[in-house]
Design a protein around this motif. Structure first.
Motif, mmCIF file in Angstrom:
data_model
loop_
_atom_site.group_PDB
_atom_site.id
_atom_site.type_symbol
_atom_site.label_atom_id
_atom_site.label_comp_id
_atom_site.label_asym_id
_atom_site.label_seq_id
_atom_site.Cartn_x
_atom_site.Cartn_y
_atom_site.Cartn_z
ATOM 1 N N LEU A 1 0.788 -1.272 -0.232
ATOM 2 C CA LEU A 1 0.111 0.244 -0.093
ATOM 3 C C LEU A 1 0.776 1.328 0.050
ATOM 4 N N PRO A 2 1.932 1.350 0.825
ATOM 5 C CA PRO A 2 2.592 2.498 0.956
ATOM 6 C C PRO A 2 3.585 2.761 -0.603
ATOM 7 N N LEU A 3 3.719 1.716 -1.376
ATOM 8 C CA LEU A 3 4.449 1.805 -2.623
ATOM 9 C C LEU A 3 3.442 2.325 -3.704
ATOM 10 N N MET A 4 2.070 1.845 -3.603
ATOM 11 C CA MET A 4 1.255 2.120 -4.254
ATOM 12 C C MET A 4 0.584 3.406 -4.290
ATOM 13 N N LYS A 5 0.816 4.232 -3.749
ATOM 14 C CA LYS A 5 0.444 5.677 -3.403
ATOM 15 C C LYS A 5 -0.107 6.390 -4.830
ATOM 16 N N PRO A 6 0.826 6.380 -5.777
ATOM 17 C CA PRO A 6 0.464 6.933 -7.044
ATOM 18 C C PRO A 6 -0.925 6.194 -7.740
ATOM 19 N N ALA A 7 -0.721 4.858 -7.765
ATOM 20 C CA ALA A 7 -1.897 4.330 -8.414
ATOM 21 C C ALA A 7 -3.334 4.280 -7.548
ATOM 22 N N LEU A 8 -3.127 4.304 -6.382
ATOM 23 C CA LEU A 8 -4.186 4.571 -5.315
ATOM 24 C C LEU A 8 -4.784 6.003 -5.610
ATOM 25 N N ILE A 9 -3.915 7.141 -5.583
ATOM 26 C CA ILE A 9 -4.614 8.298 -5.912
ATOM 27 C C ILE A 9 -5.291 8.549 -7.254
ATOM 28 N N SER A 10 -4.219 7.908 -8.322
ATOM 29 C CA SER A 10 -4.914 7.920 -9.558
ATOM 30 C C SER A 10 -6.371 7.211 -9.751
ATOM 31 N N THR A 11 -6.593 6.131 -9.256
ATOM 32 C CA THR A 11 -7.891 5.405 -9.060
ATOM 33 C C THR A 11 -9.015 6.429 -8.291
ATOM 34 N N SER A 12 -8.206 7.110 -7.063
ATOM 35 C CA SER A 12 -9.383 7.741 -6.454
ATOM 36 C C SER A 12 -9.911 8.982 -7.211
ATOM 37 N N ILE A 13 -9.036 9.694 -8.007
ATOM 38 C CA ILE A 13 -9.317 10.920 -8.922
ATOM 39 C C ILE A 13 -10.270 10.521 -10.017
ATOM 40 N N PHE A 14 -9.995 9.118 -10.743
ATOM 41 C CA PHE A 14 -11.151 8.814 -11.853
ATOM 42 C C PHE A 14 -12.587 8.288 -11.282
ATOM 43 N N SER A 15 -12.314 7.590 -10.157
ATOM 44 C CA SER A 15 -13.585 7.033 -9.313
ATOM 45 C C SER A 15 -14.532 8.195 -8.708
ATOM 46 N N PHE A 16 -13.665 9.373 -8.382
ATOM 47 C CA PHE A 16 -14.635 10.551 -7.913
ATOM 48 C C PHE A 16 -15.196 11.064 -9.130
ATOM 49 N N ILE A 17 -14.492 11.400 -10.115
ATOM 50 C CA ILE A 17 -14.924 11.984 -11.071
ATOM 51 C C ILE A 17 -16.108 11.508 -11.635
ATOM 52 N N TRP A 18 -15.898 10.126 -12.069
ATOM 53 C CA TRP A 18 -16.944 9.046 -12.758
ATOM 54 C C TRP A 18 -17.989 9.065 -11.952
ATOM 55 N N SER A 19 -18.094 9.015 -10.628
ATOM 56 C CA SER A 19 -19.110 8.915 -9.606
ATOM 57 C C SER A 19 -19.863 10.274 -9.588
ATOM 58 N N TRP A 20 -19.202 11.182 -9.325
ATOM 59 C CA TRP A 20 -19.518 12.828 -9.365
ATOM 60 C C TRP A 20 -20.719 12.983 -10.622
ATOM 61 N N ASN A 21 -20.210 12.560 -11.669
ATOM 62 C CA ASN A 21 -20.507 13.010 -13.234
ATOM 63 C C ASN A 21 -21.706 11.909 -13.501
ATOM 64 N N ILE B 1 -1.921 11.597 -11.818
ATOM 65 C CA ILE B 1 -2.221 10.856 -12.688
ATOM 66 C C ILE B 1 -1.555 10.206 -13.453
ATOM 67 N N VAL B 2 -0.397 11.050 -13.863
ATOM 68 C CA VAL B 2 0.548 10.469 -15.172
ATOM 69 C C VAL B 2 1.589 9.579 -14.435
ATOM 70 N N GLU B 3 1.801 9.929 -13.171
ATOM 71 C CA GLU B 3 2.953 9.064 -12.230
ATOM 72 C C GLU B 3 2.126 7.796 -11.987
ATOM 73 N N GLY B 4 0.788 8.016 -11.571
ATOM 74 C CA GLY B 4 0.134 6.521 -11.448
ATOM 75 C C GLY B 4 0.029 5.536 -12.619
#
Length: 305
Positions: free
Chosen positions: A216-236, A294-297
């Motif tokens: 989990l600590p090493l997956m921080k970029p992927a987790l944040i990218s997932t959070s961003i896309f999931s938040f935007i898709w759910s909000w819209n 996003i790009v980093e993840g």
């Protein structure tokens, strides 16, 4: 004794008359860079102009929106459009719609991050029978359009009594139903050295400890990218709430905006635009805060030194 005359050396050319290929190369690069930046700035202005027009029009009176008035900003600055938009529709305040959208978006982020990361760890780090088959079936679901499963899903949720609740909109998030995010995290985990797992097992750590303390600590970029896309898709998301929600008090912002447009007078464009700005603002803020991940993840592979 004869002496041979040495040829006289010609005087060096003046600095002004010398040919310096490096200077020409640098000049060409400078011209290309200037042209590139001019074109890029022009394209950015074209892309951002509709958003700027929407924001500026939300502060204009209705008489200055559209028609022959082409000015971007108005001298008659007013917050009346936002006051009208915040009053809500049918006795339900806009803050209620905001709260509903926030509940769905945050729930989607929490469920997706938890379920996708756990599933990705199983596919990437645990050898179990049929792992390749199950992973292939999961990827195959990406080719299945959402519209194909609408009717079966609705029948199931209706028989379970979940219609007009948030359960149909969130239960899939907690069951790793979004194969895209699982695939994203699997690819990220496969780039992490397997020696980390082996060293942890030597120290007596199990899968739970390895996943929680190492992965989990090493997956921080992927987790944040997932959070961003999931938040935007759910909000819209508009179709999901339109299918499963019947009570206006439970509507998220996309449905409320559609209801607001239907019930508001057609001439009140200012309030409609202000409502759109309010609906866009949380997504814009969320994206600007975390966009560098996003790009980093998506592209990061392995460990960074």
């Amino acid at each position: 004794m004869t002496t041979t005359a040495t040829p006289t050396q010609s005087a060096p050319e003046s600095a002004a008359g010398t040919y310096n290929p490096k200077s020409e190369t640098g000049l060409a690069k400078g011209i290309k860079s200037a042209i590139f930046h001019i074109v890029a700035i022009g394209l950015v202005c074209i892309v951002l102009y509709p958003a700027l027009w929407m924001i500026a029009s939300s502060f204009k009176p209705n008489s200055e929106i559209g028609g022959s008035n082409t000015a971007l900003w108005s001298s008659n600055f007013s917050m009346d459009n936002f006051v009208t938009a915040m009053e809500g529709i049918g006795g339900v305040s806009t803050m209620t719609f905001f709260t509903n959208s926030l509940i769905l978006a945050v729930g989607a982020v929490v469920g997706t991050v938890l379920s996708a990361s756990i599933s990705a760890y199983a596919f990437a780090r645990i050898n179990f029978p049929g792992r390749g088959v199950f992973f292939g079936l999961m990827i195959a679901t990406l080719l299945l359009p959402f519209h194909v499963v609408i009717i079966p899903q609705y029948i199931v949720f209706q028989q379970l009594g979940f219609v007009d609740t948030y359960i149909p909109l969130l239960i899939g998030k907690f069951l790793a139903a979004d194969a895209f995010f699982v695939f994203l995290m699997v690819q990220f985990m496969r780039g992490l050295p397997a020696e980390l797992d082996e060293a942890a097992r030597i120290d007596g750590a199990g899968h739970v400890r390895i996943f929680g303390s190492i992965m989990l600590p090493l997956m921080k970029p992927a987790l944040i990218s997932t959070s961003i896309f999931s938040f935007i898709w759910s909000w819209n998301d508009f179709l999901g709430p339109l299918l499963y929600l019947n009570t206006p008090e439970k509507y998220p912002l996309p449905l409320a905006l559609r209801l607001f447009v239907d019930q508001t007078q057609s001439s009140d464009y200012g309030a409609m635009i202000a409502m759109s700005v309010l609906a866009l603002l949380p997504v814009l803020i969320f994206f600007l805060i975390f966009q560098r991940y996003i790009v980093e993840g998506v592209s990061t592979q392995g460990l960074k030194g």
